[in-house]
Scaffold this motif. Structure first.
Motif, PDB file in Angstrom:
ATOM      1  N   PHE A 361      70.997   6.802  49.913  1.00 16.52           N
ATOM      2  CA  PHE A 361      72.331   7.577  50.045  1.00 16.52           C
ATOM      3  C   PHE A 361      73.068   7.893  48.893  1.00 16.52           C
ATOM      4  O   PHE A 361      72.926   9.128  48.416  1.00 16.52           O
ATOM      5  CB  PHE A 361      73.207   7.047  51.040  1.00 16.52           C
ATOM      6  CG  PHE A 361      74.478   7.647  51.038  1.00 16.52           C
ATOM      7  CD1 PHE A 361      74.599   8.906  51.602  1.00 16.52           C
ATOM      8  CD2 PHE A 361      75.578   7.200  50.413  1.00 16.52           C
ATOM      9  CE1 PHE A 361      76.161   9.517  51.704  1.00 16.52           C
ATOM     10  CE2 PHE A 361      76.796   7.758  50.638  1.00 16.52           C
ATOM     11  CZ  PHE A 361      77.109   9.044  51.031  1.00 16.52           C
ATOM     12  N   MET A 362      73.152   6.919  47.896  1.00 17.81           N
ATOM     13  CA  MET A 362      73.733   7.095  46.603  1.00 17.81           C
ATOM     14  C   MET A 362      73.005   7.918  45.664  1.00 17.81           C
ATOM     15  O   MET A 362      73.528   8.847  45.041  1.00 17.81           O
ATOM     16  CB  MET A 362      73.904   5.516  46.049  1.00 17.81           C
ATOM     17  CG  MET A 362      74.964   4.563  46.405  1.00 17.81           C
ATOM     18  SD  MET A 362      74.814   3.014  46.071  1.00 17.81           S
ATOM     19  CE  MET A 362      75.104   3.340  44.294  1.00 17.81           C
ATOM     20  N   SER A 363      71.613   7.699  45.738  1.00 15.45           N
ATOM     21  CA  SER A 363      70.840   8.604  44.631  1.00 15.45           C
ATOM     22  C   SER A 363      70.842  10.013  45.226  1.00 15.45           C
ATOM     23  O   SER A 363      70.782  10.931  44.168  1.00 15.45           O
ATOM     24  CB  SER A 363      69.530   7.899  44.617  1.00 15.45           C
ATOM     25  OG  SER A 363      68.519   8.431  43.898  1.00 15.45           O
ATOM     26  N   ASN A 364      70.681  10.084  46.548  1.00 17.03           N
ATOM     27  CA  ASN A 364      70.667  11.525  46.914  1.00 17.03           C
ATOM     28  C   ASN A 364      71.982  12.304  47.026  1.00 17.03           C
ATOM     29  O   ASN A 364      71.753  13.541  46.510  1.00 17.03           O
ATOM     30  CB  ASN A 364      70.188  11.446  48.523  1.00 17.03           C
ATOM     31  CG  ASN A 364      68.955  11.232  48.884  1.00 17.03           C
ATOM     32  OD1 ASN A 364      67.744  11.473  48.144  1.00 17.03           O
ATOM     33  ND2 ASN A 364      68.711  10.805  50.079  1.00 17.03           N
ATOM     34  N   MET A 365      73.016  11.704  46.893  1.00 18.55           N
ATOM     35  CA  MET A 365      74.403  12.403  46.727  1.00 18.55           C
ATOM     36  C   MET A 365      74.548  12.572  45.262  1.00 18.55           C
ATOM     37  O   MET A 365      74.981  13.745  45.138  1.00 18.55           O
ATOM     38  CB  MET A 365      75.525  11.464  47.143  1.00 18.55           C
ATOM     39  CG  MET A 365      75.506  11.051  48.716  1.00 18.55           C
ATOM     40  SD  MET A 365      75.817  12.724  49.416  1.00 18.55           S
ATOM     41  CE  MET A 365      77.322  13.403  48.880  1.00 18.55           C
ATOM     42  N   ILE A 366      73.883  11.802  44.327  1.00 21.22           N
ATOM     43  CA  ILE A 366      73.915  12.306  42.774  1.00 21.22           C
ATOM     44  C   ILE A 366      73.289  13.727  42.732  1.00 21.22           C
ATOM     45  O   ILE A 366      73.705  14.637  42.050  1.00 21.22           O
ATOM     46  CB  ILE A 366      73.439  11.367  41.938  1.00 21.22           C
ATOM     47  CG1 ILE A 366      74.101   9.896  41.790  1.00 21.22           C
ATOM     48  CG2 ILE A 366      73.276  11.736  40.572  1.00 21.22           C
ATOM     49  CD1 ILE A 366      73.732   8.622  41.224  1.00 21.22           C
ATOM     50  N   GLN A 367      72.017  13.712  43.361  1.00 30.22           N
ATOM     51  CA  GLN A 367      71.296  14.924  43.413  1.00 30.22           C
ATOM     52  C   GLN A 367      71.961  16.102  43.996  1.00 30.22           C
ATOM     53  O   GLN A 367      71.930  17.095  43.420  1.00 30.22           O
ATOM     54  CB  GLN A 367      69.998  14.670  44.138  1.00 30.22           C
ATOM     55  CG  GLN A 367      69.059  15.932  44.238  1.00 30.22           C
ATOM     56  CD  GLN A 367      68.277  16.226  42.957  1.00 30.22           C
ATOM     57  OE1 GLN A 367      67.456  17.354  42.928  1.00 30.22           O
ATOM     58  NE2 GLN A 367      68.372  15.487  41.848  1.00 30.22           N
ATOM     59  N   ALA A 368      72.332  15.858  45.115  1.00 27.44           N
ATOM     60  CA  ALA A 368      73.270  16.958  45.764  1.00 27.44           C
ATOM     61  C   ALA A 368      74.323  17.475  45.049  1.00 27.44           C
ATOM     62  O   ALA A 368      74.406  18.640  44.897  1.00 27.44           O
ATOM     63  CB  ALA A 368      73.739  16.531  47.110  1.00 27.44           C
ATOM     64  N   VAL A 369      75.082  16.612  44.482  1.00 26.52           N
ATOM     65  CA  VAL A 369      76.324  17.136  43.583  1.00 26.52           C
ATOM     66  C   VAL A 369      75.880  17.799  42.231  1.00 26.52           C
ATOM     67  O   VAL A 369      76.211  18.966  42.003  1.00 26.52           O
ATOM     68  CB  VAL A 369      77.115  15.993  43.149  1.00 26.52           C
ATOM     69  CG1 VAL A 369      77.986  16.271  42.083  1.00 26.52           C
ATOM     70  CG2 VAL A 369      77.765  15.345  44.391  1.00 26.52           C
ATOM     71  N   LEU A 370      74.631  17.353  41.509  1.00 33.42           N
ATOM     72  CA  LEU A 370      74.195  17.932  40.360  1.00 33.42           C
ATOM     73  C   LEU A 370      73.747  19.412  40.882  1.00 33.42           C
ATOM     74  O   LEU A 370      73.799  20.342  40.109  1.00 33.42           O
ATOM     75  CB  LEU A 370      72.924  17.171  39.902  1.00 33.42           C
ATOM     76  CG  LEU A 370      73.468  15.954  38.973  1.00 33.42           C
ATOM     77  CD1 LEU A 370      72.238  15.289  38.330  1.00 33.42           C
ATOM     78  CD2 LEU A 370      74.138  16.469  37.661  1.00 33.42           C
TER      79      LEU A 370
END
Length: 489
Positions: A361-370
């Protein structure tokens, strides 16, 4: 619980057979549909699918992964939890369908397809259909019944060929896609329920639901973040570039994913089921990951380079001339996705198998924000800029997924199979050779086919020059020969 090698081998075998058959059916279907429908039609369906997949995350609520990952004490224990998961899924599906039904017009405006509210209402029936099949899929995987799953998947994939294509010829409308997808899910639901030896009981327990929720909550967060990674681009592109470019974008991704999933779809579900069984045995856990990286890398590393080099040929053959603008995205996306399989995908499955989906979840959220920031910043730029931007941003997910997996799952960079470096070296030589060949002989369909064959030969000749990869390839050939001899005996 120790997983028998025979079980894993059989599961991989049937998964691979299934994917080979499916990938013979799907490209043929898409090749026809892409030539009959304009990109806007695929863009409209992409926007609607964004809505239904968002709702589907809450209906499943992580129950599928819980069933596969959790170690039940006995069959009665499993039956209890499976029944609770099924009825929870069904009730949530009914509730969310009603929400979508009454807000469809507003959702259409929000997703950039104003005026298509009725289409959303009809397509969203798919939520009710998948509620009957979702948990059963998990049970089949839990029991390593990949032969049955394979037959069901092939049957479902035949639906678009026998239903969607004729409807498209008749209507030349996105309605053919809507009806075809609904029909496919209906068939899957019926077959899965009738063929399964797992019977759903009229039983419910809030205490069992509470026990599942701690895992399911984290798993659902991971699923939501994955949805954001996949669909934040749909929302932004649909709003600012329109259905045409959204159609190019999503169809390019779908096409690439279909090619790559010949390898990944036949192995990833087996990998997750195996890692879930070995979650308490760190040595076996790491060994399984290394084995899958070694086996998958043999094909995904050169495949990524090949898609990049032969992007125009792949786009022309699989989609047709009207999709030529999508070639640059097909090439870049194919390259980054193939190379991330052995890091991002395997890293993700290892974290979930260890019961730590929050790190995914943490890694995906970084991707989504970027991705949101970058896509919004270039919203008025060309499709080429969109392609390169998406390509660059996607590497973050590869790095953070595997980086976090090394912390959560006990993986170490030094444990990476040495063969991966050889694959990369051979693939680079292969790619440069392919580019030179296309520059010299041209890039028509026939010339591209010749260049592809030459590149495949170059790749494997280089691998045969190294002891590690030579033994691997000869071992693979020996295994195939022995299986062929046994089948003929």
């Amino acid at each position: 619980m120790k997983v028998e090698t025979k079980q894993v081998t059989s599961a991989v075998k049937w998964s691979l057979i299934t994917e080979v058959i499916v990938k013979l059916i799907s490209p043929i279907t898409n090749m026809i549909l892409a030539r009959l429908l304009v990109p806007e039609a695929f863009g409209i369906i992409a926007s609607i699918t964004m809505i239904t997949t968002f709702a589907d995350m809450f209906t499943d609520a992580g129950f599928q992964k819980y069933i596969v990952q959790h170690q039940f004490s006995d069959h009665d224990d499993q039956d209890r939890y499976v029944s609770v998961a099924f009825w929870s899924n069904f009730v949530l599906s009914c509730f969310l369908y009603l929400v979508i039904f009454f807000t469809a017009d507003k959702l259409a405006v929000l997703s950039g397809i104003a005026g298509y509210g009725n289409v959303i209402r009809i397509y969203s029936v798919i939520l009710l259909l998948t509620s009957f099949s979702s948990i059963q899929y998990a049970v089949y995987k839990k029991k390593f019944q990949y032969k049955k799953l394979g037959i069901i998947r092939v049957t479902v994939k035949l639906i678009p060929l026998v239903v969607t294509v004729p409807l498209t010829l008749w209507t030349r409308s996105f309605w053919a896609l809507v009806i075809g997808n609904l029909t496919g899910e209906a068939v899957a639901a019926v077959v899965l329920m009738l063929w399964s030896d797992q019977r759903i009981k009229f039983f419910y327990s809030f205490s069992d639901l509470k026990k599942m929720f701690s895992f399911c909550g984290g798993s659902m967060l991971e699923t939501i973040s994955s949805w954001l990674v996949s669909n934040v681009s749909v929302l932004i592109i649909g709003q600012y570039l329109g259905s045409y470019y959204l159609g190019l974008y999503k169809t390019s991704i779908t096409t690439v994913n279909q090619v790559i999933s010949i390898i990944t779809a036949s192995t990833m579900s087996v990998l997750f089921a195996t890692l879930s069984q070995e979650q308490d045995d760190d040595s076996a856990f790491r060994k399984t990951i290394a084995t899958f990286q070694r086996s998958m890398g043999l094909f995904t590393v050169p495949l990524g380079v090949g898609i990049l080099v032969f992007r125009k040929f792949i786009t022309l053959v699989l989609l047709g001339g009207q999709w030529s603008e999508a070639a640059i995205f097909v090439g870049l996306w194919g390259f980054v996705m193939c190379e991330s399989v052995i890091f991002a995908d395997i890293g993700s499955y290892s974290m979930v198998a260890k019961g730590r989906p929050v790190f995914v979840f943490m890694s995906n959220m970084i991707q989504a924000v970027l991705l949101s920031i970058v896509l919004y910043a270039i919203r008025d730029r060309s499709f080429v800029v969109l392609a390169f931007s998406s390509f660059i941003v996607r590497w973050q997910l590869t790095a953070t997924h595997y980086g976090l997996a090394t912390k959560v799952s006990g993986l170490k960079m030094k444990d990476l199979p040495k063969e991966l470096g050889i694959y990369l070296f051979a693939a680079v030589i292969m790619g440069v050779s392919g580019w030179l060949l296309l520059s010299i002989i041209g890039n028509s369909i026939l010339e591209s086919l010749v260049a592809i064959i030459v590149c495949v030969i170059i790749y494997f000749v280089i691998l045969l020059a190294f002891k590690r990869t030579r033994e691997q390839i000869l071992g693979l050939v020996g295994t195939l020969k022995s299986k062929l001899n046994r089948s003929q005996a």
